[in-house]
Design a protein around this motif. Structure first.
Motif, PDB file in Angstrom:
ATOM      1  N   PRO A 270       0.804  -1.238   0.000  1.00  0.00           N
ATOM      2  CA  PRO A 270       0.000   0.000   0.000  1.00  0.00           C
ATOM      3  C   PRO A 270       0.829   1.276   0.000  1.00  0.00           C
ATOM      4  CG  PRO A 270      -0.938  -1.619   1.491  1.00  0.00           C
ATOM      5  CD  PRO A 270       0.353  -2.192   1.017  1.00  0.00           C
ATOM      6  N   TYR A 271       1.907   1.306   0.778  1.00  0.00           N
ATOM      7  CA  TYR A 271       2.700   2.545   0.839  1.00  0.00           C
ATOM      8  C   TYR A 271       3.252   2.899  -0.539  1.00  0.00           C
ATOM      9  CZ  TYR A 271       6.546   5.757   1.718  1.00  0.00           C
ATOM     10  OH  TYR A 271       7.396   6.835   1.669  1.00  0.00           O
ATOM     11  N   TRP A 272       3.815   1.941  -1.259  1.00  0.00           N
ATOM     12  CA  TRP A 272       4.444   2.228  -2.546  1.00  0.00           C
ATOM     13  C   TRP A 272       3.405   2.545  -3.611  1.00  0.00           C
ATOM     14  CZ3 TRP A 272       9.053   3.729  -1.957  1.00  0.00           C
ATOM     15  CH2 TRP A 272       9.851   3.198  -0.941  1.00  0.00           C
ATOM     16  N   ALA A 273       2.214   1.953  -3.502  1.00  0.00           N
ATOM     17  CA  ALA A 273       1.130   2.343  -4.408  1.00  0.00           C
ATOM     18  C   ALA A 273       0.760   3.807  -4.195  1.00  0.00           C
ATOM     19  CB  ALA A 273      -0.081   1.452  -4.183  1.00  0.00           C
ATOM     20  N   GLN A 274       0.737   4.238  -2.932  1.00  0.00           N
ATOM     21  CA  GLN A 274       0.419   5.633  -2.627  1.00  0.00           C
ATOM     22  C   GLN A 274       1.528   6.566  -3.116  1.00  0.00           C
ATOM     23  OE1 GLN A 274      -0.092   5.244   1.598  1.00  0.00           O
ATOM     24  NE2 GLN A 274      -2.293   4.888   1.463  1.00  0.00           N
ATOM     25  N   VAL A 275       2.774   6.110  -3.038  1.00  0.00           N
ATOM     26  CA  VAL A 275       3.889   6.921  -3.543  1.00  0.00           C
ATOM     27  C   VAL A 275       3.715   7.177  -5.037  1.00  0.00           C
ATOM     28  CG1 VAL A 275       6.362   6.881  -4.064  1.00  0.00           C
ATOM     29  CG2 VAL A 275       5.560   6.267  -1.771  1.00  0.00           C
ATOM     30  N   ILE A 276       3.464   6.131  -5.806  1.00  0.00           N
ATOM     31  CA  ILE A 276       3.307   6.292  -7.253  1.00  0.00           C
ATOM     32  C   ILE A 276       2.111   7.199  -7.557  1.00  0.00           C
ATOM     33  CG2 ILE A 276       2.921   5.099  -9.444  1.00  0.00           C
ATOM     34  CD1 ILE A 276       5.639   4.549  -8.098  1.00  0.00           C
ATOM     35  N   ALA A 277       1.052   7.067  -6.762  1.00  0.00           N
ATOM     36  CA  ALA A 277      -0.164   7.847  -7.004  1.00  0.00           C
ATOM     37  C   ALA A 277       0.028   9.344  -6.741  1.00  0.00           C
ATOM     38  CB  ALA A 277      -1.309   7.310  -6.146  1.00  0.00           C
ATOM     39  N   LEU A 278       1.123   9.741  -6.126  1.00  0.00           N
ATOM     40  CA  LEU A 278       1.394  11.159  -5.910  1.00  0.00           C
ATOM     41  C   LEU A 278       1.789  11.876  -7.206  1.00  0.00           C
ATOM     42  CD1 LEU A 278       3.498  10.974  -2.608  1.00  0.00           C
ATOM     43  CD2 LEU A 278       1.149  11.827  -2.842  1.00  0.00           C
ATOM     44  N   THR A 279       2.057  11.130  -8.269  1.00  0.00           N
ATOM     45  CA  THR A 279       2.512  11.704  -9.529  1.00  0.00           C
ATOM     46  C   THR A 279       1.352  12.321 -10.295  1.00  0.00           C
ATOM     47  OG1 THR A 279       4.046   9.838  -9.603  1.00  0.00           O
ATOM     48  CG2 THR A 279       3.937  11.244 -11.548  1.00  0.00           C
TER      49      THR A 279
END
Length: 405
Positions: A270-279
């Protein structure tokens, strides 16, 4: 050898490096022909250069001092684990990663500013064809004019016009998968917390049928987060991947956007999915993966460098280093040569096989990290290390080869 006139087709990283090499080596006239009118420095992609290659290139002058870079030291391989790990996933392997990351535009700007003042850099000069027989070379421009030089260097990328004349049989081949790429202001991470992500670490998120590399890069206005996600494209519809292409920021199809969202939901911690979604969508694009090798890098009075000579899948993290190494080999060959023929033969000997070996390594890396991924979640550290050595196939590391003194 002193004197002579050189045209460099393409004014990006390889073009600036080759033009500088020719000027330092003693050319009377060096002209860079860059087809675009816009600011190349606006390109915000991230890239990395191996510390060993950077030291070699700095010593030769091919990599100027003072260009912003971010130090990386380790690479963590992560899988989603909904039972035992936290939101950032489970680290199943960590390896040394002796690289510095760069912002493409800042690296280009540094190379452009280091180009000797004697070099003429012409933007909006689109080259439509070249010829290099009979002891001279000629470039044909879009406005219908032609100009003659002693040597034409093709630094015009994977769609190279010069390569069409040197190796017309060689064309980029689609690897069967794509990458989604993006970057964003690192300050946006504050909304998520650091997720246990040290600033000197590269994270590789692994899943069946793909992987995603995430790391920090410098930016014009402060640190940014850069990511590259490799996976098979959606199987529905018809996407034009057979011919070299890309989907630039703001022009990604709804199908590709939806496919990325599904991958993040299904495969990512979940954390890394949220990181990518910040783009932002304006900072996200899709690049089909191609590779290409050429039987030769010279013909007549024509010479190929950078992606014009070989297109290497990005897994090898060697593109920028390879272009600068080409410039170093070109300058060295020039200084040792007494004639143009000697220069061209020496350059071919130095760079021909090296490019083909990098293509072969990147193909192995693509198979292991996208096309035929292992059971990542079942791996321990020892098994991951063995798998990695199998991908290297005897190569010392990724990031390109050390140059022969």
């Amino acid at each position: 050898m002193r004197g002579g006139t050189v045209a460099v087709v393409g004014g990006s990283i390889a073009g600036c490096a080759l033009a500088s090499a020719a000027a330092r080596a003693g050319a009377d006239e060096v002209v860079v022909l860059e087809r675009t009118h816009g600011r190349l420095a606006d390109r915000g992609l991230g890239l990395c250069i191996h510390d060993g290659r950077a030291a070699e290139l700095a010593a030769t002058g091919a990599l100027p001092a003072g260009i912003a870079a971010h130090r990386l030291t380790r690479r963590r391989w992560v899988v989603r684990d909904d039972t035992a790990a936290g939101p950032a996933g489970r680290v199943f392997w960590e390896q040394p990663f002796p690289f510095h990351s760069y912002h493409w535009g800042l690296l280009w700007r540094g190379l452009r500013e280091a180009t000797p003042a004697s070099v003429v850099y012409r933007q909006g000069a689109a080259v439509t064809g070249v010829a290099g027989d009979g002891g001279r070379a000629e470039v044909r421009l879009a406005q219908g004019t032609a100009e003659a030089f002693d040597l034409v260097v093709g630094a015009d990328g994977y769609r190279s016009v010069v390569r069409e004349a040197v190796c017309p049989e060689s064309r980029p081949a689609y690897a069967g998968y794509v990458c989604w790429r993006g970057n964003f202001d690192a300050r946006r991470l504050e909304a998520l917390g650091d997720g246990g992500w040290p600033t000197d670490s590269v994270t590789t998120v692994c899943f069946s049928g793909g992987s995603c590399v995430i790391y920090r890069i410098p930016g014009p206005d402060g640190p940014r987060v850069n990511w590259v996600l490799y996976a098979m494209p959606p199987q529905t519809g018809r996407l034009p991947f057979d011919d070299p292409t890309s989907f630039p920021p703001g022009r990604i199809t709804e199908e590709l956007t939806a496919h990325l969202g599904a991958l993040l939901d299904r495969e990512f911690p979940p954390y890394w999915a949220q990181v990518i979604a910040l783009t932002e969508p304006a900072d996200t694009f899709v690049q089909p993966i191609y590779d290409l090798e050429t039987a030769r890098t010279t013909a007549g009075r024509l010479l190929l460098a950078g992606d014009a000579a070989t297109v290497v899948r990005p897994h090898n993290t060697s593109g920028a280093a390879k272009a600068l190494q080409d410039a170093t080999a070109f300058e060295d060959a020039w200084r040792r040569a007494g004639t143009w023929d000697e220069l061209l033969r020496a350059y071919q000997a130095a760079r021909g096989a090296a490019g083909r070996e990098m293509v072969a390594l990147a193909r192995r890396l693509g198979r292991g990290q996208v096309e035929q991924t292992p059971a990542w979640a079942a791996m321990n550290h020892r098994e991951a290390e063995s798998w990695w050595q199998g991908q290297l196939g005897g190569a010392a590391d990724i990031g390109g080869q050390a140059m022969t003194p």
